[in-house]
Design a protein around this motif. Structure first.
Motif, short mmCIF file in Angstrom:
data_model
loop_
_atom_site.label_atom_id
_atom_site.label_comp_id
_atom_site.label_asym_id
_atom_site.label_seq_id
_atom_site.Cartn_x
_atom_site.Cartn_y
_atom_site.Cartn_z
N ALA A 259 1.55 54.92 73.28
CA ALA A 259 0.98 55.66 72.16
C ALA A 259 1.34 54.95 70.86
O ALA A 259 2.40 54.33 70.76
CB ALA A 259 1.50 57.09 72.13
N VAL A 260 0.46 55.03 69.89
CA VAL A 260 0.73 54.53 68.55
C VAL A 260 0.95 55.74 67.66
O VAL A 260 0.11 56.65 67.61
CB VAL A 260 -0.43 53.67 68.02
N VAL A 261 2.11 55.78 67.00
CA VAL A 261 2.48 56.90 66.14
C VAL A 261 2.67 56.38 64.73
O VAL A 261 3.36 55.38 64.51
CB VAL A 261 3.79 57.56 66.64
N VAL A 262 2.06 57.04 63.77
CA VAL A 262 2.17 56.67 62.36
C VAL A 262 2.91 57.80 61.64
O VAL A 262 2.56 58.97 61.78
CB VAL A 262 0.78 56.44 61.74
N ASP A 263 3.95 57.43 60.88
CA ASP A 263 4.67 58.42 60.09
C ASP A 263 4.62 58.01 58.62
O ASP A 263 3.85 57.13 58.24
CB ASP A 263 6.10 58.65 60.59
N ASP A 264 5.44 58.63 57.78
CA ASP A 264 5.41 58.34 56.35
C ASP A 264 5.80 56.91 56.02
O ASP A 264 5.38 56.37 55.00
CB ASP A 264 6.37 59.29 55.61
N ILE A 265 6.63 56.29 56.86
CA ILE A 265 7.15 54.97 56.55
C ILE A 265 6.41 53.85 57.26
O ILE A 265 6.07 52.84 56.66
CB ILE A 265 8.66 54.91 56.90
N ARG A 266 6.14 54.02 58.55
CA ARG A 266 5.58 52.91 59.32
C ARG A 266 4.86 53.40 60.57
O ARG A 266 4.90 54.58 60.91
CB ARG A 266 6.70 51.97 59.73
N ALA A 267 4.27 52.46 61.26
CA ALA A 267 3.67 52.73 62.57
C ALA A 267 4.65 52.27 63.63
O ALA A 267 5.39 51.30 63.44
CB ALA A 267 2.35 51.99 62.71
N ARG A 268 4.67 52.97 64.74
CA ARG A 268 5.58 52.60 65.83
C ARG A 268 4.89 52.80 67.16
O ARG A 268 3.92 53.56 67.25
CB ARG A 268 6.89 53.39 65.75
N HIS B 232 10.44 59.43 60.46
CA HIS B 232 9.79 60.29 61.45
C HIS B 232 9.08 61.50 60.84
O HIS B 232 8.63 62.38 61.56
CB HIS B 232 10.77 60.77 62.52
N ARG B 233 8.97 61.59 59.52
CA ARG B 233 8.30 62.73 58.90
C ARG B 233 6.79 62.56 58.98
O ARG B 233 6.27 61.46 58.86
CB ARG B 233 8.70 62.86 57.43
N ASN B 234 6.11 63.65 59.17
CA ASN B 234 4.64 63.68 59.23
C ASN B 234 4.07 62.71 60.26
O ASN B 234 3.07 62.04 60.02
CB ASN B 234 4.03 63.41 57.85
N SER B 235 4.70 62.65 61.42
CA SER B 235 4.23 61.76 62.48
C SER B 235 2.92 62.26 63.07
O SER B 235 2.76 63.46 63.32
CB SER B 235 5.27 61.66 63.59
N ILE B 236 2.01 61.32 63.29
CA ILE B 236 0.72 61.63 63.89
C ILE B 236 0.48 60.62 64.99
O ILE B 236 0.60 59.41 64.78
CB ILE B 236 -0.41 61.56 62.85
N VAL B 237 0.12 61.11 66.17
CA VAL B 237 -0.23 60.22 67.28
C VAL B 237 -1.65 59.73 67.05
O VAL B 237 -2.59 60.52 67.03
CB VAL B 237 -0.11 60.96 68.63
N ARG B 238 -1.79 58.43 66.80
CA ARG B 238 -3.11 57.86 66.50
C ARG B 238 -3.91 57.54 67.75
O ARG B 238 -5.11 57.76 67.79
CB ARG B 238 -2.95 56.58 65.67
N SER C 256 0.72 65.13 73.68
CA SER C 256 1.50 66.28 73.24
C SER C 256 3.01 66.04 73.37
O SER C 256 3.78 66.48 72.52
CB SER C 256 1.09 67.53 74.03
N THR C 257 3.42 65.32 74.40
CA THR C 257 4.84 65.03 74.58
C THR C 257 5.35 64.09 73.50
O THR C 257 6.44 64.31 72.93
CB THR C 257 5.10 64.43 75.97
N VAL C 258 4.58 63.07 73.18
CA VAL C 258 4.99 62.12 72.13
C VAL C 258 5.04 62.82 70.77
O VAL C 258 5.98 62.63 70.01
CB VAL C 258 4.05 60.89 72.11
N GLN C 259 4.05 63.66 70.49
CA GLN C 259 4.04 64.40 69.22
C GLN C 259 5.27 65.29 69.12
O GLN C 259 5.95 65.33 68.09
CB GLN C 259 2.76 65.23 69.09
#
Length: 156
Positions: free
Chosen positions: A126-135, A104-110, A51-54
């Motif tokens: 955490a692995v976060v995927v957004d519109d552009i890339r995974a981070r 950072h748009r539409n980021s989802i914590v995978r 929840s914090t990362v999201q």
């Protein structure tokens, strides 16, 4: 129009009008549960990290105010997140790059992983995927006064 009210009568039973009332003993108050086990604590840390990362990704995207994370992040991490969000906003206003507008748009914590490094201290990723890339995001959580606080927060 005549509005008549029908009176409420007690139920009639063999023992008279009060025989239908039955006394039921109240259950005993629940005793406080045992302290958190390691598995429960690990689950709690994973949920807090997710929840914090999201929420932090939403701050960076500009759709959440940073002060909503003030209770979870320590002041240094909060200032760093606020600074990064301000840099992103400034760069977006300076250039008209469509790629930068989607940052950072539409980021989802995978996924989230956590490991206890000392009693009351966890490090999580955490692995976060957004519109552009995974981070990747790295987080360090420390328990103080029965509250988890993020003391390190790094976004890759």
């Amino acid at each position: 129009m005549n509005a008549a009210v029908t009176p409420i009568r007690p139920a009639l039973t063999k023992g008279g009008p009060t025989a239908a009332i039955r006394r039921v003993p109240l259950p005993a108050p629940a005793a406080p549960g045992p302290p958190l086990r390691a598995a429960d604590e690990n689950s709690e840390v994973l949920a807090i990290t997710r929840s914090t990362v999201q929420a932090a990704m939403e701050v960076l995207a500009g759709i959440r105010p940073v002060h909503q994370l003030a209770r979870r992040l320590d002041p240094r991490c909060l200032a760093a997140l606020q600074h990064r969000a301000a840099l992103i906003r400034r760069e977006q206003s300076r250039t008209a790059s469509p790629l930068l507008a989607r940052l950072h748009r539409n980021s989802i914590v995978r996924s989230v992983r956590a490991c206890e490094v000392a009693p009351g201290i966890y490090e999580a990723s955490a692995v976060v995927v957004d519109d552009i890339r995974a981070r990747a995001v790295a987080v360090r959580l420390e328990r103080s006064k029965q509250v988890w606080r993020v003391t390190e927060f790094m976004v890759g």
